[in-house]
Structure formats: structure tokens, C-alpha cells
Write a protein that holds these residues in place. Structure first.
Motif, PDB file in Angstrom:
ATOM      1  N   GLU A  68       0.898 -10.512  -7.619  1.00  0.00           N
ATOM      2  CA  GLU A  68       1.213  -9.409  -8.528  1.00  0.00           C
ATOM      3  C   GLU A  68       0.804  -8.067  -7.918  1.00  0.00           C
ATOM      4  OE1 GLU A  68       2.584  -7.256 -11.766  1.00  0.00           O
ATOM      5  OE2 GLU A  68       3.030  -9.271 -11.010  1.00  0.00           O
ATOM      6  N   ALA A  69      -0.323  -8.044  -7.195  1.00  0.00           N
ATOM      7  CA  ALA A  69      -0.762  -6.807  -6.536  1.00  0.00           C
ATOM      8  C   ALA A  69       0.247  -6.381  -5.469  1.00  0.00           C
ATOM      9  CB  ALA A  69      -2.141  -7.006  -5.917  1.00  0.00           C
ATOM     10  N   CYS A  70       0.793  -7.347  -4.736  1.00  0.00           N
ATOM     11  CA  CYS A  70       1.812  -7.033  -3.717  1.00  0.00           C
ATOM     12  C   CYS A  70       3.072  -6.477  -4.374  1.00  0.00           C
ATOM     13  CB  CYS A  70       2.147  -8.271  -2.900  1.00  0.00           C
ATOM     14  SG  CYS A  70       0.792  -8.851  -1.851  1.00  0.00           S
ATOM     15  N   ARG A  71       3.459  -7.044  -5.510  1.00  0.00           N
ATOM     16  CA  ARG A  71       4.630  -6.539  -6.230  1.00  0.00           C
ATOM     17  C   ARG A  71       4.394  -5.113  -6.731  1.00  0.00           C
ATOM     18  NH1 ARG A  71       8.850  -9.752  -7.927  1.00  0.00           N
ATOM     19  NH2 ARG A  71       9.172  -8.393  -9.740  1.00  0.00           N
ATOM     20  N   ARG A  72       3.188  -4.851  -7.227  1.00  0.00           N
ATOM     21  CA  ARG A  72       2.885  -3.490  -7.694  1.00  0.00           C
ATOM     22  C   ARG A  72       2.941  -2.492  -6.538  1.00  0.00           C
ATOM     23  NH1 ARG A  72       1.350  -2.267 -12.546  1.00  0.00           N
ATOM     24  NH2 ARG A  72       0.232  -0.373 -11.894  1.00  0.00           N
ATOM     25  N   LYS A 125       6.595  -1.805  -5.755  1.00  0.00           N
ATOM     26  CA  LYS A 125       7.196  -0.878  -6.727  1.00  0.00           C
ATOM     27  C   LYS A 125       6.743   0.553  -6.462  1.00  0.00           C
ATOM     28  CE  LYS A 125       7.563  -4.197 -10.580  1.00  0.00           C
ATOM     29  NZ  LYS A 125       7.093  -4.503 -11.943  1.00  0.00           N
ATOM     30  N   ALA A 126       5.452   0.708  -6.149  1.00  0.00           N
ATOM     31  CA  ALA A 126       4.932   2.053  -5.883  1.00  0.00           C
ATOM     32  C   ALA A 126       5.580   2.649  -4.626  1.00  0.00           C
ATOM     33  CB  ALA A 126       3.414   1.999  -5.736  1.00  0.00           C
ATOM     34  N   TYR A 176      -7.007   4.455   0.839  1.00  0.00           N
ATOM     35  CA  TYR A 176      -7.544   3.396  -0.015  1.00  0.00           C
ATOM     36  C   TYR A 176      -9.050   3.198   0.082  1.00  0.00           C
ATOM     37  CZ  TYR A 176      -7.073   0.362   4.190  1.00  0.00           C
ATOM     38  OH  TYR A 176      -7.152  -0.203   5.430  1.00  0.00           O
ATOM     39  N   ARG A 177      -9.732   3.936   0.930  1.00  0.00           N
ATOM     40  CA  ARG A 177     -11.192   3.868   0.963  1.00  0.00           C
ATOM     41  C   ARG A 177     -11.747   5.280   1.001  1.00  0.00           C
ATOM     42  NH1 ARG A 177     -12.697  -1.101   5.109  1.00  0.00           N
ATOM     43  NH2 ARG A 177     -12.864  -2.708   3.533  1.00  0.00           N
ATOM     44  N   GLY A 219      -4.269   5.568  -7.846  1.00  0.00           N
ATOM     45  CA  GLY A 219      -3.197   6.461  -8.277  1.00  0.00           C
ATOM     46  C   GLY A 219      -1.849   6.025  -7.731  1.00  0.00           C
ATOM     47  N   PHE A 220      -1.857   5.483  -6.517  1.00  0.00           N
ATOM     48  CA  PHE A 220      -0.626   4.984  -5.918  1.00  0.00           C
ATOM     49  C   PHE A 220      -0.086   3.788  -6.699  1.00  0.00           C
ATOM     50  CE2 PHE A 220       0.984   1.773  -2.825  1.00  0.00           C
ATOM     51  CZ  PHE A 220       2.206   2.373  -2.539  1.00  0.00           C
ATOM     52  N   LEU A 221      -0.948   2.814  -6.981  1.00  0.00           N
ATOM     53  CA  LEU A 221      -0.500   1.619  -7.693  1.00  0.00           C
ATOM     54  C   LEU A 221      -0.021   1.938  -9.108  1.00  0.00           C
ATOM     55  CD1 LEU A 221      -3.115  -1.109  -6.625  1.00  0.00           C
ATOM     56  CD2 LEU A 221      -0.805  -0.732  -5.742  1.00  0.00           C
TER      57      LEU A 221
END
Length: 704
Positions: free
Chosen positions: A110-114, A117-118, A205-206, A221-223
Motif C-alpha cells: 500500500e505504501a508503494c501504491r501511495r 500516486k504521489a 525523506y530524512r 507531505g509527498f505521500l
């Protein structure tokens, strides 16, 4: 480590559990529809040629007529299958401060799909690049898979690359988005983004973002942008992807001249993954679950196959180092003092992949521990290691019966050594990259740690042949992956020639470089490499060097330096690296480095000799403990020892031109930070020659 149960779903009708059950049902439904579509697509003709130089091109798959061939699938298919079969098994985790943030396979998918989409929301176009520049982490992998799901191309970039190198990569890949892990990498992108006409967004991301920019997003914010894209739109893009299309670009990092951009297809990745799983003894739920540590740079194709795609295929759990480890851009720190061994001891991997640099550091630490122990303990360890080496050598010859004393040796020496390294649960030990010396291999074999050599290049998706418990013969690289083929062309009198590779692991071609691609691949789909080697009667592959490294003397004689360098290291155990020189010269000379301690904070070589080197000096009655004690012939005992070793090597030379006439000890051991070694510890010969040009000139000025 956090309790994995705390990371999973709570029991008893929790809304999160219900939501995941619905998601799993949706995934299963999509998989069934996808399988019907793929059956229909198999009847359509794929690309008509084995290679292409276009990012949106399609290639002919090397299927042959073998009915055992794996059906071609895409990368989204691979992770969707894992999310369906192994939804609640732990998939991936990164350590933040003292806690592990873990995702199950359903959460991972699901994280990969999000992320996909982003990427679509910020404007990622079909077959355009997403550059990922940062230390290994959950976000790195999710960004890579998300980019592929969204129809883009994943492009891993070394953290040590300069802004100019990043610009060259970004322009060739038509980069739409850069994903970076910290402000240091962000500043590189900021320096070049004015030249990048395709760049639409940067994601960090960090670390907290230090200065707001119009096109800069935090990971969260990206996701959050994913909410603006429907599942139907993403599914349509995923379903339109074909196994014979490009999904990843890989650069030949650290080579001479302009970097080549290699295109890997979905099938390159998914097929190579399946073949690797078939060749190695991985466990798979419910029989067991693999535990892996990912620390080598993921921008290398072979590393990514093992750490990402194989892990997904067998539903393993992959652990990434903490962000504190990511602040250091050198090679992996010395085991026993740096983050790597700390991680190994904590997560207890079942399969471990090292590189020659790492195995040598482990050897140094084990020998230091051995020399620091009591005389009685050292005597026991020496006995146990003799038992281990002789037993394992007999195994290689087909004898399967262990001596009665082997169990005792295992309890008193082998098990403590594995525990010290953090490898006491490990069942497979792999090595990436050539250059692992016979002495190092024998040392670990004597501790009942058989190190399996892997061979491959980016053009073969990182892997082509590998050793395993079923195919282990020293000093070979094992056998080719199933349904892959190797042949040797232009053999010399010893049967050594250039290696040619064939299989579904062979890449699509060099991006925008038709000429180089045509030179590399023939009409039958064979990849012609510059690597030298031979096959024995049982199809075991032996790699003996690279044609680019051969030395042509002024007499016209061509010398392969690798076998000679290996013999020098065997004869002179205080030597770490050997590099022969002599191009267009009348004879060969050798640059030597001695085994020096490594600074655990920087990865740089220190001036102090290792415990093993000091012990060797004591046997010679030398009192040297520092490199400076030996340089410039200050220690006649060590000088004479090296001279005798060189003479022994020369006695085995097949010709006068293959003899070493002069040698010099360099004032520093080689390192990644110094530039002498690449990120996977391969020697950069042209850089070494440039750095030590004066030393080389003096060798030829010295009278013989």
C-alpha cells in the motif's frame, strides 16, 4: 528491537484489520484479472530484437523453446503477489534512533501504491526517470517501486556522486523527480536544477527541511498527494506495463570515461529474481522466513536483486541501518566497531552478502580476537580450524562424512566465531565482486563458513552465475543461473578467453547508445563481455580477470595481472593489495600495500599494522608495528621476506615477461575514500596509477 507483534494488526475486529482485509481482497481480485490479461498477451509478438537503445522500446525475450521457462511478469505483479500470499508477514524496517519502524507486506504494498500516486500527482511522465539518492532505507525502496508502478523508471544514484555527475544522469534519464535523503544531497540537486528542463519536484525523506522551496516536499507531505489520484487511474497505468519494457536505469559507477546508462526490463528483474531463488536455498513462509540486512548501495543491480526483489519473492524481512549510519558516505565500517556488526548481532540475518572489503575486515577482527586470547585458547582454535578446513575440502571432493571431532570443533570455535560476527543464525554466506583472495576464502572455510562467490555485471542484471551448497567448487563462481548459458571465445593456449553470456538476465541495451549496444550484443542475443575466464568440464565458471586490465609489455607480450597478484598475496601474508604495472614498459613492477588497521569512524586506513601483520613480523624477528617502520627499506627483515616471496612467485611464472622485477610498498593501504577502491571494493587501477605515478616512475628508474 521492537516487538514485531506490536507492529502488526491487533486482534479482535480492529478497524485497521478490517481495512487490510478489504485491501487484500482487492489485490487478489486484481491479480486474477491480471493473470487472464497476461495469458492473452502471451499470444502477441513481443519486440522483434533482443536489444534496444530507446527508453520506451520493447525487446524480444530470450525464452527459447524450454517449457520450464518462467512466464514473464512485471515488477508490480511481483510485489502484488507477495502482498496477497504473505500479507501479515514482516517485510521491511528501518531503525530510527532506538526503535524499528516495520511494515508488513500488505502495508509495504500500500505504501508503494501511495508513492506511485504521489509521483503521478507531481507530474511523472511515462518512461521518465525518478532519481533516488540516499542511504539504504524503507523510503528508498518504496520510492523505487512506486516510480515503477507509476510508469516511470527507477534510477539509483550513489550518494558520493558530484553535482555534475548527478546532472549528467538526470539529463540522460529525463528526470522528473529527485528523491534525496538529507540536506547534503538536496544541495547537490539545488545546484543543478536550473539545467534540468524536466525536473518537477524534489522529495526529502530524512531530516527536517531547512529551507522551504516551491517544488520541495517532505516524505509525509509527498505521500499526502496520493489522495488526489484514484485507484483506477493507477491500476490502468500498472496494467499497461509489459515485461519486456524498461523499468530501471543503472549506471556503471566509477569507470573511466562517460558513464554508460544500462536499461533493465521488468523481465530482467523478475526473471533473474526467480532464477536466483531457484539456485540458492532460501526459506519461504510458512516453513521459515529469511532475515536480511541491506547495507551495500542499492544503486547496484546485483545488490538490488538480492536485497529488494529476492526478499519480496521469498517474503523475507529486510532491515536497513539507522539514519545515523546513513550520515557516513564511506564503505561499510569495520565489523566489530561500526554499525554493520551491531546490526548483524541485533537482527540475526539468515543470509548475508558481503564484499571483499567486508570479508577482509571480518577476518582482521577475528584474527585480532584470536591473538588477544590465551595461548591455550589459540591452540584449540588452530586445531579446530585445521579440522574445519580439511573437512570442508573433503566435502568439495564429494565426501559427506564428518569426523567425530567436527562437532567439538563446532562448539568450541566455529559457533563462537559466528556469534562474534553476528552471523550465528546465518545459513548462506555470499560475496559480491571479484578480488576475494584464496587466503580469505580458506580462512572462513576453516571456520565452517563457506563463502559463495557471485558473478555478474550490470548488463546481466547483476547476476549470472553463483555458488551454492549444490554448486560449490573453489575458486569458481559456481554455475550459471537456470536456463542461462556461458561460452568462451578467443581462447588462448590455457583455454582462457572472453566470456559471453546468454539468458533472460541480459539487459535491454545502453540508453541512447545504439553503437555501443550493437558492439556488446550479437544477433543471437549473446552478450560479449571483457571478462576473462574458462569453464571446466562440469560447467563451473572461473573468472580470471578482465581484458581491460591486461598489460602489454614493450616486447609485445600480453600479461594478465590477476593470477600473479593473487599469488603475491598468498606468498606474502602481510600484503593487502597488489597492483602490477608495466604497460608499454620492458618489465613488470608491483605496487604493494600492507595490512593496516581501519578507522571505524571514517573507513580510512590507519598507519598501524593489523594484529595479523604484527604477528607475521614477530615471526620474522621484526619489531615493526607501524607502516612507517617498514617503508623505504627501514626494516631489512621485512624487506627480505617480501623479496623472497616475490622470488617464489617469479619461480612459477610461465614466461620471463610475467616476472616481477621491482616492487615498492605504498605509504597507505587502499580505501574507498582515497579513491583507490570503488564502492564495492573493486580496485580502480587507472586512479591508483594516477595517484602513485611518481612511485611507478622511480621503479623504472631503479637499476635492475
Amino acid at each position: 528491537m521492537s516487538d514485531p507483534k506490536e507492529q502488526g494488526d491487533p486482534e479482535g475486529g480492529h478497524p485497521v484489520q478490517a481495512a487490510k482485509a478489504i485491501l487484500k481482497t482487492k489485490i487478489y481480485s486484481k491479480m486474477m484479472k491480471k493473470s487472464y490479461r497476461s495469458r492473452d498477451s502471451e499470444t502477441k509478438a513481443p519486440g522483434s530484437c533482443y536489444w534496444t537503445a530507446e527508453r520506451d522500446g520493447e525487446v524480444k525475450l530470450r525464452m527459447g523453446k524450454n517449457v520450464e521457462n518462467e512466464p514473464p511478469v512485471t515488477v508490480p505483479d511481483l510485489i502484488m503477489s507477495a502482498a496477497t500470499k504473505y500479507s501479515h508477514y514482516l517485510a521491511i524496517g528501518t531503525k530510527y534512533k532506538k526503535n524499528w519502524q516495520l511494515l508488513t507486506y500488505i502495508e509495504y504494498y500500500e505504501a508503494c501504491r501511495r508513492a506511485a500516486k504521489a509521483f503521478l500527482k507531481v507530474g511523472l511522465e511515462r518512461f521518465h526517470g525518478v532519481g533516488i539518492m540516499g542511504f539504504n532505507s524503507t523510503e528508498w525502496v518504496i520510492a523505487s517501486i512506486g516510480a515503477i508502478m507509476a510508469g516511470g523508471i527507477s534510477v539509483g544514484i550513489l550518494c558520493s556522486n558530484s553535482p555534475k555527475a548527478c546532472q549528467v544522469i538526470a539529463e540522460a534519464a529525463e528526470m522528473d523527480i529527485f528523491v534525496v535523503d538529507n540536506d547534503k544531497q538536496l544541495q547537490k540537486v539545488n545546484q543543478i536544477q536550473g539545467y534540468l528542463k524536466h525536473l518537477k519536484a524534489i522529495v526529502q525523506y530524512r531530516e527536517d527541511i531547512q529551507e522551504v522551496q516551491p517544488n520541495l516536499y517532505s516524505w509525509k507531505g509527498f505521500l499526502d498527494l496520493a489522495d488526489g489520484i484514484s485507484d483506477e487511474k493507477l491500476d490502468h497505468i500498472i496494467d499497461s506495463q509489459k515485461p519486456n519494457q524498461c523499468c530501471a536505469l543503472v549506471y556503471n559507477q566509477g569507470t573511466v570515461g562517460a558513464p554508460k546508462v544500462m536499461m533493465l526490463s521488468h523481465d530482467n528483474i523478475t526473471w533473474t529474481t526467480a532464477a536466483t531463488v531457484q539456485s540458492l536455498g532460501y526459506k519461504c513462509p510458512p516453513d521459515g522466513q529469511e532475515v536480511l540486512v541491506s547495507y551495500l548501495p542499492l544503486c547496484y543491480a546485483g545488490v538490488q536483486i538480492l536485497d529488494v526483489w529476492v526478499a519480496i519473492s521469498v517474503a523475507g524481512t529486510v532491515y536497513f541501518p539507522s539514519s545515523e549510519a546513513g550520515k557516513w558516505n564511506g564503505p561499510p565500517r569495520a565489523p566489530g566497531t561500526g554499525f554493520l556488526t551491531e546490526m548483524l548481532r541485533e537482527v540475526q540475518p539468515t543470509t548475508f552478502c558481503g564484499i571483499p572489503w567486508v570479508w577482509d575486515r571480518m577476518l582482521d577482527n577475528l584474527k585480532t580476537k584470536h591473538l588477544d586470547s590465551t595461548a591455550f585458547r589459540r591452540k584449540i582454535d588452530r586445531w579446530a580450524m585445521r579440522v574445519g578446513l580439511s573437512t570442508n575440502r573433503r566435502r568439495l571432493q564429494g565426501q559427506i562424512h564428518q569426523p567425530l571431532c567436527f562437532g567439538l570443533a563446532k562448539r568450541v570455535t566455529f559457533d563462537p566465531a559466528r556469534k562474534f560476527l553476528g552471523l550465528n543464525h546465518c545459513q548462506q554466506f555470499l560475496n559480491f565482486g571479484l578480488g576475494l583472495s584464496k587466503a580469505t576464502v580458506d580462512f572462513f572455510l576453516s571456520l565452517d563458513i563457506p563463502v559463495f562467490q557471485l558473478y555478474g555485471m550490470t548488463e546481466s542484471s547483476g547476476l549470472h552465475s553463483l555458488s551454492s551448497y549444490q554448486a560449490f567448487r573453489l575458486p569458481s563462481c559456481g554455475k550459471a543461473l537456470p536456463n542461462c548459458h556461458t561460452k568462451v571465445e578467443k581462447e588462448n593456449h590455457e583455454g582462457i578467453g572472453r566470456l559471453c553470456l546468454w539468458g533472460r538476465n541480459i539487459f535491454m541495451g545502453y540508453l541512447n547508445d545504439k553503437e555501443s549496444t550493437e558492439k556488446k550484443m550479437d544477433n543471437q542475443g549473446w552478450l560479449h563481455t571483457n571478462d576473462l575466464g574458462f569453464l571446466d568440464v562440469d560447467k563451473f565458471l572461473y573468472v580470471t580477470g578482465n581484458n581491460n586490465d591486461t598489460i602489454t609489455l614493450s616486447s609485445g607480450e600480453v600479461v594478465n595481472p590477476h593470477p600473479i597478484e593473487e599469488r603475491v598475496k598468498m606468498r606474502i601474508p602481510i600484503v593487502r593489495y597488489v597492483m602490477l604495472v608495466g604497460q608499454d614498459a620492458p618489465y613488470l613492477c608491483a605496487l604493494l600495500t600492507l595490512k593496516c588497521q581501519i578507522n571505524p569512524e571514517t573507513g580510512e586506513a590507519r598507519g598501524a599494522l593489523t594484529s595479523e601483520a604484527v604477528a607475521c613480523c614477530r615471526k620474522l624477528r621484526s619489531q615493526s608495528t607501524w607502516l612507517t617502520d617498514i617503508l623505504e627499506n627501514r626494516d631489512p627483515l621485512v624487506t627480505e621476506f617480501i623479496n623472497q616471496g616475490i622470488q617464489d612467485v617469479n619461480a612459477e611464472a610461465p614466461s620471463a615477461g610475467a616476472k616481477i622485477i621491482n616492487w615498492v610498498i605504498l605509504d597507505s593501504d587502499f580505501s574507498v575514500g582515497g579513491g583507490e577502491l570503488g564502492p564495492l571494493s573493486k580496485m580502480n587501477r587507472h586512479i591508483v596509477a594516477k595517484i602513485y605515478q611518481e612511485d611507478i616512475q622511480k621503479l623504472y628508474e631503479t637499476s635492475t
